[in-house]
Enzyme design. Structure first.
Site, PDB file in Angstrom:
ATOM      1  N   GLU A 176      -4.260  -3.083  26.344  1.00 40.05           N
ATOM      2  CA  GLU A 176      -4.394  -3.910  25.147  1.00 40.05           C
ATOM      3  C   GLU A 176      -3.268  -4.939  25.010  1.00 40.05           C
ATOM      4  O   GLU A 176      -2.498  -4.904  24.043  1.00 40.05           O
ATOM      5  CB  GLU A 176      -4.464  -3.020  23.894  1.00 40.05           C
ATOM      6  CG  GLU A 176      -5.625  -2.047  23.945  1.00 40.05           C
ATOM      7  CD  GLU A 176      -5.775  -1.194  22.677  1.00 40.05           C
ATOM      8  OE1 GLU A 176      -4.971  -1.379  21.748  1.00 40.05           O
ATOM      9  OE2 GLU A 176      -6.698  -0.372  22.624  1.00 40.05           O
ATOM     10  N   GLU A 383     -11.089   3.516  26.190  1.00 44.94           N
ATOM     11  CA  GLU A 383     -10.753   4.154  24.901  1.00 44.94           C
ATOM     12  C   GLU A 383     -11.923   3.984  23.953  1.00 44.94           C
ATOM     13  O   GLU A 383     -12.507   2.897  23.852  1.00 44.94           O
ATOM     14  CB  GLU A 383      -9.539   3.510  24.221  1.00 44.94           C
ATOM     15  CG  GLU A 383      -8.221   3.870  24.805  1.00 44.94           C
ATOM     16  CD  GLU A 383      -7.048   3.280  24.017  1.00 44.94           C
ATOM     17  OE1 GLU A 383      -7.202   3.012  22.797  1.00 44.94           O
ATOM     18  OE2 GLU A 383      -5.997   3.070  24.631  1.00 44.94           O
TER      19      GLU A 383
HETATM   20  O1  IFM Z   1      -3.659   4.813  19.441  1.00 40.63           O
HETATM   21  C1  IFM Z   1      -4.139   3.568  19.841  1.00 40.63           C
HETATM   22  C2  IFM Z   1      -3.890   3.344  21.311  1.00 40.63           C
HETATM   23  O2  IFM Z   1      -2.539   3.472  21.633  1.00 40.63           O
HETATM   24  C3  IFM Z   1      -4.333   1.968  21.705  1.00 40.63           C
HETATM   25  N1  IFM Z   1      -5.700   1.735  21.303  1.00 40.63           N
HETATM   26  C4  IFM Z   1      -6.065   2.039  19.949  1.00 40.63           C
HETATM   27  C5  IFM Z   1      -5.622   3.451  19.592  1.00 40.63           C
HETATM   28  C6  IFM Z   1      -6.011   3.770  18.136  1.00 40.63           C
HETATM   29  O3  IFM Z   1      -5.379   2.887  17.276  1.00 40.63           O
END
Ligand code: IFM
Length: 481
Positions: A176, A383
């Site tokens: 990210e 994710e």
């Molecule tokens: O916890 C975070 C992660 O580190 C990066 N993506 C989003 C998740 C939830 O906010």
């Protein structure tokens, strides 16, 4: 911008293809703890979390889930859940305390134990090189605003590639980078807490450069069959009124600075012209030097997609609040340079505990878009998951967490993954965020994303019902209503 929707009815059962990987994901600072042990140096998140007022209740990652000391137990837990794969991140300051210089052997040994422990249990390792924990010494020298940081990152990638390159299946360069660049340097709600739009755009470019240089450094050093990826939190941004030119323009601007600022150089070798025009009053982009775009535009095997929710935007006429934080904590500064005329609207529910709207169609849309734009690349959902306020009940001797809302969230998102595969997208795996409840950045330990509950007083782990449900899915590979 069109909004494709899953177009066929969900069937009552859906079988995932052979080889599809069911996994969970975590990140070093969020779970490891042991912040000052075995030669680890401080990162920007140590500094930020120890700065009063930056993280809810003053929580820090000093201990987190104590994963560093509980590695074997956590590996056993993953094996008990029957996971095919595990996505973790490597803490740069454990490998190089100051972000430069020789490797810290103790740090490398920890990740070697992790990777070997996964392989022994038949779990495929997916390693992310950077999930936001920049060594503080590099920040002191300019951080991601400084070009040198990209070259330091390539040296770090080379060290890790040499050490672990024979046993990691998938390498992910950055997690990210939008959050690193824009939450870290524009809205300032993430470390290092800077609020300078120009620095955020410089940081975005240096992160892109770091990605490309790291891929080049890794490629020479790792197994020939290793695969390369990057995890992007691509934004699904919808115009409030699809026929309104102003709303379409608002969505385009967010797509430019939220998505194409990374996919442009990484996947197509250029920054989009509209992004350069949108941000022209902030910077002339002269920090992009000759040869940078060729360095960034390196072959990839897969795109990692991190997805949670959608956004809805309008052209902002200057009245009322523009709510630009779009769910990313409250800040008076906008994380969207060049999109000051955009208003974020409250989305219809239901919502997770983060206040994020639940809309699986956004994941479908992203998968199909990435497939359409990059048909030669495979996709990984690196994710996806939800924070909910879990209730713990004690049944006999056993503690239980009946997190039906999380199961519903996972099931509905996995259903659209299945649908995207049926509609032609080459999706190879899904990583639930997260294995464990953990340090949720500026929210501290307040928001629980784990399939496994962590009691932050005793550090005891309890598999929630969602973990048991997900384990069954990994075993049967069949999604049932
Ligand atoms: O916890 C975070 C992660 O580190 C990066 N993506 C989003 C998740 C939830 O906010």
């Amino acid at each position: 911008m069109t909004t494709p929707q899953p177009h066929t009815q969900q069937t009552a059962t859906a079988v995932f293809p052979d080889g599809f990987l069911f996994g969970t994901a975590t990140a070093a600072y969020q779970i490891e703890g042991a912040a000052r042990e075995d030669g680890r140096g401080p990162s920007i998140w140590d500094t930020f979390s120890h700065t009063p007022g930056k993280v809810a209740r003053g929580d820090t990652g000093d201990i987190a889930c104590d994963h560093y000391h509980r590695l074997e137990d956590d590996l056993d837990l993953m094996a008990q859940l029957g996971m095919d794969s595990y996505r973790f991140s490597i803490a740069w300051p454990r490998i190089q305390a100051t972000g430069r210089g020789p490797a810290n052997q103790a740090g490398l040994d920890f990740y070697a134990r992790l990777v070997d422990g996964l392989r022994r249990r038949g779990i495929r390792p997916v390693a992310t090189l950077y999930h936001w924990d920049l060594p503080q010494a590099l920040q002191d020298a300019g951080g991601w605003g400084a070009r040198d940081t990209a070259f330091a990152f390539a040296d770090y990638a080379a060290i890790v590639g040499e050490a672990l390159g024979d046993r990691v299946d998938v390498w992910t360069t950055l997690n990210e980078p939008w959050c690193s660049a824009f939450l870290g340097h524009a809205s300032g709600v993430h470390a290092p807490g800077v609020t300078e739009p120009v620095t955020a755009l410089r940081a975005a470019h240096h992160l892109n450069l770091a990605h490309g240089l790291a891929l080049q450094a890794l490629r020479d050093r790792v197994r020939a069959d290793a695969r390369f990826s990057v995890s992007l939190n691509l934004h699904v941004v919808r115009p409030d009124r699809p026929d309104d030119a102003g709303d379409l323009e608002a969505a385009r601007r967010i797509d430019a600075v939220g998505n194409r600022v990374f996919t442009g150089p990484m996947l197509a070798g250029a920054y989009p012209g509209d992004l350069l025009a949108d941000t022209a009053s902030i910077t002339d982009w002269s920090f992009v030097r000759d040869g940078d775009l060729a360095d960034i535009f390196q072959p990839l095997d897969a795109i990692g997609i991190n997805y949670y929710s959608t956004s809805r935007v309008r052209r902002w006429d200057g009245s009322g609040s523009n709510n630009h934080s779009a769910g990313h904590n409250v800040s008076t500064a906008s994380p969207w340079p060049g999109a000051e005329s955009v208003q974020f609207l409250t989305q219809p529910g239901p919502y997770t505990e983060m206040g994020w709207n639940i809309d699986p169609s956004g994941l479908y849309e992203l998968l199909m878009r990435m497939h359409r734009e990059n048909p030669e690349l495979s996709l990984l959902v690196t994710e996806n998951g939800a924070a909910f306020a879990d209730d713990v009940s004690t049944e006999g001797e056993t503690r239980r967490v009946h997190d039906t809302a999380r199961i519903d969230y996972l099931r509905r998102h996995l259903a659209v993954v299945q649908q995207a595969i049926a509609d032609g997208a080459d999706v190879r795996g899904y990583y639930a965020w997260s294995l464990l409840d953990n340090f949720e950045w500026a929210y501290g330990y307040e928001k629980r994303f784990g399939l496994v509950r962590v009691d932050f007083d005793t550090l005891e782990r309890t598999a929630k019902d969602s973990a048991l449900w997900y384990a069954r899915l990994a075993q049967t590979r069949t999604l049932t209503d």
